[in-house]
Design a protein around this motif. Structure first.
Motif: not given
Length: 121
Positions: A35, A47, A50
Motif C-alpha cells: 500500500s 490510504l 494498494d
C-alpha cells in the motif's frame, strides 16, 4: 534486515508527474500486499492505493483515481506509484507499507521512511 526504501519524491509543478519507488529487501516481497499512504501536515494519514501480492488487483482513493497508478515488479522487489496530473493538495509525505497475513492470522507489517512530494508553482 528488513527494509523498505522509498524514492522519487520531489518538487513538481501542478499538472506534473512523479514516479515513486518502494524498494524492498529482507523479506519475501512477492508474498506481501503493498500500500501507498500519504500524510500532509496537520492531516491524518490517508490510504492512496494498494495492490495485491501478484499485482492482479488494485484499489485507489477517490481523490487519486484516474491520475495515479500503482504497480509492482516482484522480480525487482519494487513497487511503484506513478502520479500524473499532480495537484497542490497531493503535497504530502508518501510512504509504502508491506503487509502479510499468515494462515494463523499473524500480521507482518513493514513501513518505509517516506518520501516528500511537494506540488507547487
Amino acid at each position: 534486515q528488513v527494509q523498505l526504501v522509498e524514492s522519487g519524491g520531489g518538487l513538481v509543478q501542478p499538472g506534473g508527474s512523479l514516479r515513486l519507488s518502494c524498494a524492498a529487501s529482507g523479506f519475501t516481497f512477492s508474498s506481501y500486499h503493498i500500500s501507498w499512504y500519504r500524510q500532509a501536515p496537520g492531516k491524518e494519514r490517508e490510504l492512496v492505493a494498494d495492490i495485491t501480492d501478484t499485482g492482479g488487483s488494485t484499489r485507489y482513493a477517490d481523490s487519486v483515481k484516474g491520475r495515479f497508478t500503482i504497480s509492482r515488479d516482484n522480480a525487482k522487489n519494487t513497487a511503484y506509484l506513478q502520479m500524473n496530473g499532480l495537484k497542490p493538495e497531493d503535497t504530502a509525505i508518501y510512504s509504502c507499507n508491506a503487509v502479510f497475513h499468515t494462515a494463523l492470522l499473524k500480521i507482518y507489517s513493514y513501513w518505509g521512511q517516506g518520501t516528500q512530494v511537494t506540488v507547487s508553482s
